[in-house]
Motif scaffolding. Structure first.
Motif, PDB file in Angstrom:
ATOM      1  N   PRO A 129       6.217   5.364  11.454  1.00  0.00           N
ATOM      2  CA  PRO A 129       7.366   4.758  10.770  1.00  0.00           C
ATOM      3  C   PRO A 129       8.394   4.198  11.749  1.00  0.00           C
ATOM      4  O   PRO A 129       8.577   4.708  12.857  1.00  0.00           O
ATOM      5  CB  PRO A 129       7.945   5.918   9.961  1.00  0.00           C
ATOM      6  N   ALA A 130       9.063   3.164  11.314  1.00  0.00           N
ATOM      7  CA  ALA A 130      10.152   2.564  12.090  1.00  0.00           C
ATOM      8  C   ALA A 130      11.275   3.586  12.251  1.00  0.00           C
ATOM      9  O   ALA A 130      11.409   4.516  11.450  1.00  0.00           O
ATOM     10  CB  ALA A 130      10.674   1.326  11.363  1.00  0.00           C
ATOM     11  N   GLY A 150       4.728  -5.258   7.239  1.00  0.00           N
ATOM     12  CA  GLY A 150       3.756  -4.417   7.928  1.00  0.00           C
ATOM     13  C   GLY A 150       4.342  -3.218   8.649  1.00  0.00           C
ATOM     14  O   GLY A 150       3.662  -2.578   9.453  1.00  0.00           O
ATOM     15  N   GLU A 151       5.577  -2.866   8.354  1.00  0.00           N
ATOM     16  CA  GLU A 151       6.236  -1.747   9.017  1.00  0.00           C
ATOM     17  C   GLU A 151       6.702  -0.731   7.978  1.00  0.00           C
ATOM     18  O   GLU A 151       7.277  -1.099   6.952  1.00  0.00           O
ATOM     19  CB  GLU A 151       7.431  -2.288   9.810  1.00  0.00           C
ATOM     20  N   LEU A 152       6.462   0.536   8.250  1.00  0.00           N
ATOM     21  CA  LEU A 152       6.821   1.619   7.337  1.00  0.00           C
ATOM     22  C   LEU A 152       8.260   2.079   7.591  1.00  0.00           C
ATOM     23  O   LEU A 152       8.632   2.373   8.723  1.00  0.00           O
ATOM     24  CB  LEU A 152       5.864   2.802   7.534  1.00  0.00           C
ATOM     25  N   PHE A 153       9.051   2.139   6.519  1.00  0.00           N
ATOM     26  CA  PHE A 153      10.431   2.618   6.590  1.00  0.00           C
ATOM     27  C   PHE A 153      10.580   3.783   5.628  1.00  0.00           C
ATOM     28  O   PHE A 153      10.142   3.706   4.481  1.00  0.00           O
ATOM     29  CB  PHE A 153      11.415   1.510   6.191  1.00  0.00           C
ATOM     30  N   LEU A 154      11.210   4.852   6.084  1.00  0.00           N
ATOM     31  CA  LEU A 154      11.498   6.002   5.241  1.00  0.00           C
ATOM     32  C   LEU A 154      12.981   6.002   4.908  1.00  0.00           C
ATOM     33  O   LEU A 154      13.810   5.542   5.696  1.00  0.00           O
ATOM     34  CB  LEU A 154      11.138   7.305   5.954  1.00  0.00           C
ATOM     35  N   LEU A 155      13.312   6.529   3.739  1.00  0.00           N
ATOM     36  CA  LEU A 155      14.707   6.634   3.302  1.00  0.00           C
ATOM     37  C   LEU A 155      14.986   8.086   2.959  1.00  0.00           C
ATOM     38  O   LEU A 155      14.073   8.896   2.836  1.00  0.00           O
ATOM     39  CB  LEU A 155      14.955   5.682   2.145  1.00  0.00           C
TER      40      LEU A 155
END
Length: 149
Positions: A86-87, A114-119
């Protein structure tokens, strides 16, 4: 004697380098040493879902354990971990846009370009979705310097 002087000079040179030149600054958020709360990084991309990984399919990368739901997913990650990690080190992308560190929640995520972001929580997930491009750009300004605060 000369060998000792050469080794001491090399040590001084290495220690005087800026942090960025000495080591990769990317540090991944982990709970108890496990990245993404134990979720399978590949599953977000391949299955479009948050799937828990298994300890039997684990690998150590960047100082934390990454778990996967299958040996195939583990091998895919090992072949190119930067494509799936993840980013912002798995920290909350919304918080990062404001220069703060908060845990990312693997149940609240998005893939953008194409990039994984978590919140972190549903409220910030909604806020982040309202201006994703701006928040990603702001997060990139703060990352990884925010780790040194």
């Amino acid at each position: 004697m000369i060998l000792r002087l050469v080794l001491m000079a090399a040590a001084v040179l290495i220690l005087s380098l800026p942090d960025a030149a000495r080591a990769d600054p990317a540090v991944y958020s982990s709970r108890s040493g496990v990245a993404i709360g134990g979720y399978d990084a590949i599953a977000f991309f391949e299955h479009g879902s948050a799937e828990e990984g298994q300890p039997v399919h684990a690998v150590m990368w960047k100082g934390v354990v990454w778990r996967f739901s299958s040996a195939r997913n583990r091998a895919q990650f090992e072949a190119n971990p930067r494509a799936y990690a993840p980013a912002f080190g798995g920290y909350c992308a919304y918080a990062m846009s404001m220069g703060r560190l908060h845990e990312g929640n693997p149940e609240l995520w998005a893939i953008v370009d194409g990039e994984l972001f978590l919140l972190n929580n549903r409220r910030v997930h909604v806020l982040w979705q309202a201006d994703t491009a701006h928040m990603i750009a702001s997060g990139r300004i703060h990352w990884p310097a925010v780790l040194r605060k």
